[in-house]
Scaffold this motif. Structure first.
Motif, PDB file in Angstrom:
ATOM      1  N   VAL A  46      75.674  91.955 129.246  1.00  0.00           N
ATOM      2  CA  VAL A  46      74.762  91.290 128.299  1.00  0.00           C
ATOM      3  C   VAL A  46      75.037  91.792 126.885  1.00  0.00           C
ATOM      4  CG1 VAL A  46      72.332  91.009 127.644  1.00  0.00           C
ATOM      5  CG2 VAL A  46      73.010  90.788 130.046  1.00  0.00           C
ATOM      6  N   CYS A  51      73.962  90.589 122.921  1.00  0.00           N
ATOM      7  CA  CYS A  51      72.518  90.800 122.965  1.00  0.00           C
ATOM      8  C   CYS A  51      72.214  92.287 122.898  1.00  0.00           C
ATOM      9  CB  CYS A  51      71.947  90.220 124.257  1.00  0.00           C
ATOM     10  SG  CYS A  51      70.161  90.435 124.408  1.00  0.00           S
ATOM     11  N   VAL A  68      72.046  85.308 123.975  1.00  0.00           N
ATOM     12  CA  VAL A  68      73.331  85.897 123.605  1.00  0.00           C
ATOM     13  C   VAL A  68      74.016  84.981 122.593  1.00  0.00           C
ATOM     14  CG1 VAL A  68      73.601  87.168 125.768  1.00  0.00           C
ATOM     15  CG2 VAL A  68      74.500  84.851 125.601  1.00  0.00           C
TER      16      VAL A  68
END
Length: 139
Positions: A46, A51, A68
């Motif tokens: 992630v 993010c 994201v």
């Protein structure tokens, strides 16, 4: 396909980038025993997708959503599902058709739902407190 290999947790960001570079599908199925590092690896994935949110296991919520750079990531933890009907009840089909990244822990709990999906398979094994074995298979 990434061959089965060992890596040190200190190299997790590099491993995450290699997975994303080699993925042939935005759906990645995570296999491994409890404590193997599936959620830790998902945190790195992630992050690599852009993010900075605090990524945590969705064990009780079943799914967490993260924004994201190129859209969304849905992180599933199916460990607590009693049956596949529960996945249908929260709309698994909508997630599968969303075009978003799907990171699915404990996919064996919904194997019939996923059997016709294009997915990458990732298996993690804890070798010791700092070393993991990873096998990443593309389809």
């Amino acid at each position: 396909m990434l061959n089965t290999r060992e890596f040190q947790l200190e190299n997790l960001d590099e491993v995450a980038n290699q997975i994303l570079e080699n993925a042939t599908s935005k759906t990645i199925l995570f296999y491994g025993e409890m404590g193997a590092g599936k959620t830790t690896l998902i945190k790195a994935l992630v992050k690599a997708l852009g993010c900075d949110d605090d990524v945590s296991s969705p064990t009780f919520s079943i799914v967490n959503e993260y924004s994201v750079n190129d859209g969304l990531v849905y992180h599933f933890d199916f460990y607590r599902l009693n049956d596949e009907e529960e996945a249908y009840n929260f709309g698994i089909e909508d997630y599968l058709e969303s075009g978003a990244w799907l990171f699915i822990e404990w996919p064996e709990r919904v194997k019939h739902i996923l059997e016709n999906e294009s997915c990458n398979r990732l298996t993690l094994e804890s070798l010791d407190s700092k070393t993991r074995s990873i096998k990443f298979t593309t389809h």
